[in-house]
Design an enzyme around this catalytic site. Structure first.
Site, mmCIF file in Angstrom:
data_model
loop_
_atom_site.group_PDB
_atom_site.id
_atom_site.type_symbol
_atom_site.label_atom_id
_atom_site.label_comp_id
_atom_site.label_asym_id
_atom_site.label_seq_id
_atom_site.Cartn_x
_atom_site.Cartn_y
_atom_site.Cartn_z
ATOM 1 C CD GLU A 52 39.238 38.102 40.373
ATOM 2 O OE1 GLU A 52 39.261 39.260 39.931
ATOM 3 O OE2 GLU A 52 40.170 37.300 40.198
ATOM 4 C CE1 TYR A 87 38.938 40.114 35.340
ATOM 5 C CE2 TYR A 87 38.191 40.891 37.491
ATOM 6 C CZ TYR A 87 39.085 40.182 36.717
ATOM 7 O OH TYR A 87 40.119 39.519 37.316
ATOM 8 C CG ASP A 119 42.394 42.473 33.738
ATOM 9 O OD1 ASP A 119 42.905 42.215 32.626
ATOM 10 O OD2 ASP A 119 42.993 42.297 34.812
#
Ligand code: SF4
Length: 309
Positions: free
Chosen positions: A26, A109, A127
């Site tokens: 991520e 996020y 996102d």
């Protein structure tokens, strides 16, 4: 969810989903394309299979592997994160959204992505993909951050939050693409209010791009080794090595090599490069360099083990 189960890409962190591997992916994918993200994930995960292995390494080792991935502050924050995880959580990534959000380099996020995918906590991710799917499904040209979050929270499948979040993002990446969405094979076309004008949704947010002119004197010794400095710990290319780049310099009598146009997400850098000599350079292949620095060195004919793209 059915569509996702059938169509999801087999990504390294999906096949072996440890919290650390997911977190690493991520952070890398925040500003790096998928293909490059996979490549960098592989090299970082091999070298640092646990937070503890990264925490006990020097930040320069992380930066070295990060070369070319851009946004180097992410590498520095990741290293700081690994040290906090070891000091405060016994080397295990914390599981809740709030604990994750408090770590360096983790925004809303990423905290939601890791909490839901690695620990099955029911928090919705937002996102660019989710925003686009939402804008088209609801026929909303300018959805606000709040609109998108509300939409994501409302639709979250709380029993399978990780798969649901990934399904939404995968749908945006593979089907509801920015250009030419493939609505004919979309699993949620029946509920789509904006399908007929999908290409116009959402309208782009205006972003001002600036161009800056910079100057660089590349000094090379008799063996072809360049003079390099390590950049300060904050600012652009923090901690990386490269030739000195300045806004102004006296280039009288120096050989002009050319101009490198380097495009970052929020600005364009025109770097004018001149060549000079120095007494003693250093081997550029043993230090961490940014892509821009590699381009400058290549322009000056300096040998690099890994050629610049
Ligand atoms: S029908 Fe088309 S525009 Fe609507 S969500 Fe699916 S791919 Fe996107």
């Amino acid at each position: 969810m059915d569509w996702f189960n059938r169509n999801q890409r087999s990504l390294p962190w999906r096949m072996n989903p440890s919290p650390w591997s997911i977190l690493l992916s991520e952070i890398l994918l925040q500003q790096t394309q998928m293909e490059r993200g996979i490549e960098y994930h592989k090299r970082l995960y091999e070298r640092f299979p646990t937070p503890s292995s990264m925490a006990s390494s020097d930040v320069d080792d992380v930066l070295f592997l990060w070369q070319g991935a851009g946004y180097y502050s992410r590498a520095r924050r990741l290293h700081a994160l690994s040290q906090i995880v070891v000091a405060d959580y016994g080397g295990k990534i914390p599981s809740t959204y709030d604990e994750l959000l408090a770590l360096p380099g983790i925004g809303p996020y990423t905290a939601a992505a890791v909490a839901s995918m690695a620990f099955f906590h029911p928090v919705a991710c937002v996102d660019g993909n989710v925003r686009r799917v939402m804008a088209r499904q609801t026929n909303n040209e300018f959805p606000s951050v709040k609109d998108v979050q509300e939409y994501a929270d409302l639709n979250l499948v709380r029993e399978h939050p990780g798969d649901w979040n990934q399904a939404m993002m995968e749908l945006g990446a593979l089907v509801c693409r920015p250009r030419k969405p493939t609505c004919d094979v979309c699993p949620v076309r029946d509920t789509c209010k904006g399908m007929l004008r999908a290409n116009e949704l959402p309208r782009p947010r205006k972003q001002k791009k600036t161009t800056i002119e910079l100057q660089c004197v590349l000094k090379v010794d008799a063996q072809g080794l360049p003079e390099l400095i390590q950049r300060p710990d904050s600012g652009l290319f923090a901690g990386l090595w490269g030739p000195r780049i300045e806004e102004e310099l006296d280039s009288k009598g120096l050989e002009y090599l050319g101009c490198i146009k380097h495009i970052l997400s929020h600005r364009t850098m025109n770097v004018h490069v001149w060549k000079d000599v120095c007494e003693q350079g250093i081997d550029p292949n043993i230090v961490a360099l940014s892509t821009l620095d590699r381009r400058i060195l290549s322009l000056g004919g300096v040998f690099l083990n890994v050629p610049t793209e």
